[in-house]
Motif scaffolding. Structure first.
Motif, mmCIF file in Angstrom:
data_model
loop_
_atom_site.group_PDB
_atom_site.id
_atom_site.type_symbol
_atom_site.label_atom_id
_atom_site.label_comp_id
_atom_site.label_asym_id
_atom_site.label_seq_id
_atom_site.Cartn_x
_atom_site.Cartn_y
_atom_site.Cartn_z
ATOM 1 N N UNK A 246 9.773 14.673 10.764
ATOM 2 C CA UNK A 246 10.212 15.729 9.863
ATOM 3 C C UNK A 246 10.704 16.919 10.656
ATOM 4 N N UNK A 287 17.672 20.533 4.581
ATOM 5 C CA UNK A 287 16.500 20.009 5.303
ATOM 6 C C UNK A 287 15.643 19.130 4.379
ATOM 7 N N UNK A 288 15.387 19.593 3.162
ATOM 8 C CA UNK A 288 14.570 18.810 2.231
ATOM 9 C C UNK A 288 15.280 17.514 1.846
ATOM 10 N N UNK A 289 16.615 17.562 1.774
ATOM 11 C CA UNK A 289 17.372 16.353 1.438
ATOM 12 C C UNK A 289 17.242 15.316 2.548
ATOM 13 N N UNK A 292 13.825 13.884 2.325
ATOM 14 C CA UNK A 292 13.716 12.911 1.240
ATOM 15 C C UNK A 292 14.335 11.579 1.669
ATOM 16 N N UNK A 295 11.956 9.807 3.911
ATOM 17 C CA UNK A 295 10.879 9.181 3.141
ATOM 18 C C UNK A 295 11.375 7.916 2.439
ATOM 19 N N UNK A 296 12.622 7.942 1.963
ATOM 20 C CA UNK A 296 13.186 6.747 1.313
ATOM 21 C C UNK A 296 13.298 5.605 2.315
ATOM 22 N N UNK A 301 13.494 1.994 0.971
ATOM 23 C CA UNK A 301 14.502 2.125 -0.092
ATOM 24 C C UNK A 301 15.627 3.041 0.373
ATOM 25 N N UNK A 305 22.356 8.758 0.354
ATOM 26 C CA UNK A 305 22.386 10.132 0.822
ATOM 27 C C UNK A 305 22.754 10.241 2.300
#
Lengths: 401, 376
Positions: A246, A287-289, A292, A295-296, A301, A305
């Motif tokens: 992260x 950053x959050x995108x 995410x 995490x995908x 998955x 993006x």
């Protein structure tokens, strides 16, 4: 990706045990770093989703992040590998997908250990976004190919031992169908690497002239005429390289500008405050995108993006570096160094605001222009129809150049 | 670096299987009971709010997700509530979710007490809607509005532009009395509630007049301030989810239309000038989704970043939703400017939502404080 039955049954805990066993057998204090990486490759822990014998274990790709983290925890973090990005990120997956057993055995291990650096001979002066229009010719002569042409925008060419090369083997068919994909020896006779100076003053990239360079047919990847399909694998992997960790808030250039704002009250104006806050919001959203998306991928998955992350980054980096210069005011009028030289490694963070501003102009050109990326998003993610094409059914030699 | 910056969390930003299931049920119900044509027919009727639909949502547990089970709620988290808000936004459904399930219940959950528990149980069953009586544009961090005085168990004063008030049978009213600020419970029947003509056709506003209305005290002093502020901040996080739903509808509907609409012998969606705008919009919507999940997660967990993430969500998603709705109108061309096409319902909701609970600019000002980036 190939998944051997043995690998599919491996879980994160089993992989951590293999990491621990490998580290226990190689004392970090006395083991040569290259030898350690070779041992890691041989243990299948280089890229766990590759098959056994090719540096992997046929395990799910999502488990790689845990393996990297465990090595880091035990004092074997992968560092200083910026010079290997093309080999690791582009050549390796392509060799895995299209290489013969001999090619895999010859190239993957030294590529991983860093003993052999790779570069990419794709773009040409006449073929940038329209890569398939490239004109470097490869002509067959018995069981070798004779290559002539000019490539540009080639980072690491001066340090590279090998290159992935896209060349035209048949000019009489439409452009996408007449290409073949080769592994080119950068030490071969006829390979001439010249530094290419950029608007920053330095020469981060090169131009590469190829004059009667002989490549054995055994160094061809994929079938003759299949080069475009092979190149798709390479380009797909270029954009998937999202890290396993992260990024902290204010981790990028926005952190530099935010700290400048905090440390230098005399530079502040209301308009710049508004601009800073807008970009802070954009940077945090980006950053959050990315988080995410990470995490995908970890959950197995993968989402579309990924194609947008690079596009969003380049726009943001350009705007933030522009603000940094304006915020500095008088100091923004100076520049740290215009010397024509080759940089050592990644120097972005160490350089001044003027360099940040100028270098970031390249972000929306390199690795797919922002225009091409938006077209990719529109057509492949949103499913919008393609523009009518005038070049699809015309022989390459008859296209306007 | 400020403390908020150093303490940045890495929240889970994906949807769980439970959330996917919840979304599917809510979406199916809304597709059946609240399609665009039905919403369009409602907005000039009386009442605008669809209380039958509201009761069906209540029966699914969707109106009181964060309310604990012992109070009749679903005992779920704000993450699930955020998913419901996305779907209600996608359908511009005419139900008092924001006013009652988010803001009213949000305040009542924090004041505690027997009176609050009773109303929460009624909200959960769908028997009641209890709205927070604030002007809808009130941002988190604002003090309790000054327009209502508490005196001897009664309230007197006015609150203008309250969302969903016309549907409510109970009002949670912020007021100032001899003991300082307080939150009070008033029966709507004891107040004068006058509908006003609202920009957002699907979320009607009303003015509230109180003239010695009998009131039950819920909280006073710092407890009232805290409950009021937290209700608005959580409301901002959930409103951003609704805005995400609005943006997703606008993008998806526009993309579908441009695949089939033909001009100059080509689908309009094949023109690069159009494609690139839609690609930009898709990037914005993808980013909005990550921001909305971060805000819902922090609010659900009571994370120290909750206030910052809510402000971030409002500052970012408001602009994405407005852009998406404006692009939907523009890229639909002539049909997009008609009353019969639902695009205008989304445009009006998007613009009103961008003002509701504070404009993006006010939320950026909050971020300046929370991230340690002081004004000039």
């Amino acid at each position: 990706m190939t998944s051997a039955p043995a690998g599919a049954s491996l879980d994160a805990a089993a992989l951590r045990r293999r990491v621990a066993d490998l580290v226990a057998a190689h004392d970090p204090a006395t083991t040569d770093p290259t030898a350690f990486l070779a041992a890691r490759f041989d243990a299948g822990l280089a890229w766990v989703h590759f098959p056994e014998g090719a540096g992997g274990l046929g395990a799910p790709r999502a488990l790689q992040a845990g393996v990297d983290a465990e090595f880091a925890r035990l004092g074997h973090a992968l560092t200083g590998r910026e010079g290997l990005v093309i080999g690791l990120g582009m050549a390796a997956p392509t060799i895995l997908a299209f290489g013969t057993p001999e090619q895999r055995a010859r190239f993957l291990r030294p590529l991983y250990t860093g003993e052999e650096v790779w570069c990419q001979l794709f773009s040409e002066p006449g073929a940038g976004s329209d890569l398939a229009a490239l004109g470097t010719r490869a002509v067959r002569d018995g069981d070798t190919w004779v290559v002539n042409g000019q490539k540009v925008w080639t980072s690491l060419a001066h340090r590279a031992r090998w290159a992935i090369l896209l060349a035209r083997t048949d000019p009489d068919v439409p452009k996408h169908r007449g290409l073949s994909y080769f592994i080119c020896d950068m030490h071969a006779e006829g390979v001439d690497v010249r530094p290419l100076r950029q608007l920053t003053g330095e020469a981060e990239f090169n131009e590469v002239y190829l004059t009667d360079v002989r490549i054995p047919d055994a160094h061809r990847l994929g079938e003759v005429g299949e080069g475009w399909r092979v190149a798709q694998t390479t380009l797909m992997n270029e954009r998937v390289s999202i890290g396993g960790h992260s990024e902290p808030r204010e981790g990028g250039l926005i952190g530099v500008v935010a700290d400048l704002w905090r440390d230098r009250p005399e530079l502040r104006t209301p308009g710049l405050h508004d601009a800073l806050l807008r970009l802070w919001v954009e940077a945090e959203a980006a950053r959050l995108t990315k988080e995410r998306l990470r995490q995908q991928l970890a959950a197995g998955q993968p989402g579309p993006e990924g194609s947008a992350a690079k596009y969003a980054f380049s726009r943001l980096n350009q705007e933030i570096s522009g603000l940094e210069l304006e915020l500095l005011g008088q100091e923004g009028l100076y520049y740290d160094d215009w010397t024509f030289r080759r940089p050592e490694g990644v120097e972005f963070a160490r350089r001044g605001a003027g360099f940040h501003y100028l270098r970031s102009r390249g972000n929306s050109i390199e690795g797919g222009t922002s225009e091409i990326l938006r077209t990719i998003i529109a057509e492949r993610v949103l499913g919008l129809p393609a523009e009518p094409r005038v070049d699809k059914d015309v022989a390459w030699k008859d296209l306007p150049k | 670096m400020s403390e908020a910056v150093e303490g940045a969390a890495v929240p889970g930003l994906l949807y769980s299987e439970v959330e996917d299931d919840l979304r599917a049920s809510v979406r199916a119900l809304l597709a059946d009971r609240s399609p665009a044509a039905a919403v369009l027919a409602r907005v000039e009727g009386d009442p605008v709010a669809d209380l039958d639909l509201w009761r069906e949502l209540a029966a699914m547990g969707a109106t009181a997700l964060p309310v604990p089970e012992e109070l009749g709620g679903a005992g779920a988290s704000l993450r699930e509530a955020s998913v419901v808000a996305e779907e209600l936004g996608r359908a511009v459904a005419c139900v008092p979710f924001l006013g009652s399930a988010v803001l009213g219940a949000g305040a009542l959950l924090r004041t505690g007490g027997e009176a609050a528990a009773g109303v929460l149980a009624d909200i959960a069953s769908g028997a009641s809607a209890a709205v927070l009586a604030v002007p809808l544009a009130t941002p988190p961090g604002a003090d309790l509005p000054a327009g209502v005085r508490a005196d001897g168990g009664t309230l007197t004063g006015a609150v203008r532009g309250v969302a969903d008030a016309a549907t409510a049978d109970r009002l949670v009213v912020p007021a100032h009395g001899p003991d300082g600020p307080g939150l009070y419970l008033v029966a709507a029947a004891d107040a004068g509630v006058t509908p006003v003509v609202s920009l957002d056709l699907t979320r009607p506003l009303a003015d509230v007049r109180l003239d010695g209305a009998p009131a039950q005290v819920l909280a006073t002093g710092p407890a009232a301030r805290e409950a009021f502020g937290a209700a608005l901040s959580t409301g901002a996080a959930l409103l951003a989810a609704e805005q995400l739903g609005v943006a997703e509808w606008a993008l998806a509907t526009t993309v579908d239309y441009l695949k089939t609409r033909t001009q100059f012998g080509r689908p309009v969606g094949s023109f690069q000038a159009v494609k690139h705008r839609l690609a930009d919009l898709w990037v914005g919507v993808s980013q909005a989704r990550a921001v909305v999940r971060a805000a819902a997660g922090a609010a659900a967990d009571g994370h120290p970043d909750a206030e910052l993430n809510a402000a971030l969500a409002q500052a970012f998603v408001s602009e994405v939703a407005v852009r998406a709705a404006e692009e939907a109108v523009q890229l639909h061309g002539g049909i997009g400017f008609t009353w019969e096409h639902p695009a205008h319902l989304y445009l009006k909701r998007a613009k009103a939502d961008a003002i509701a609970l504070g404009t993006a600019d006010r939320h950026r000002a909050a971020l300046a404080r929370l991230a340690g980036l002081p004004a000039a």
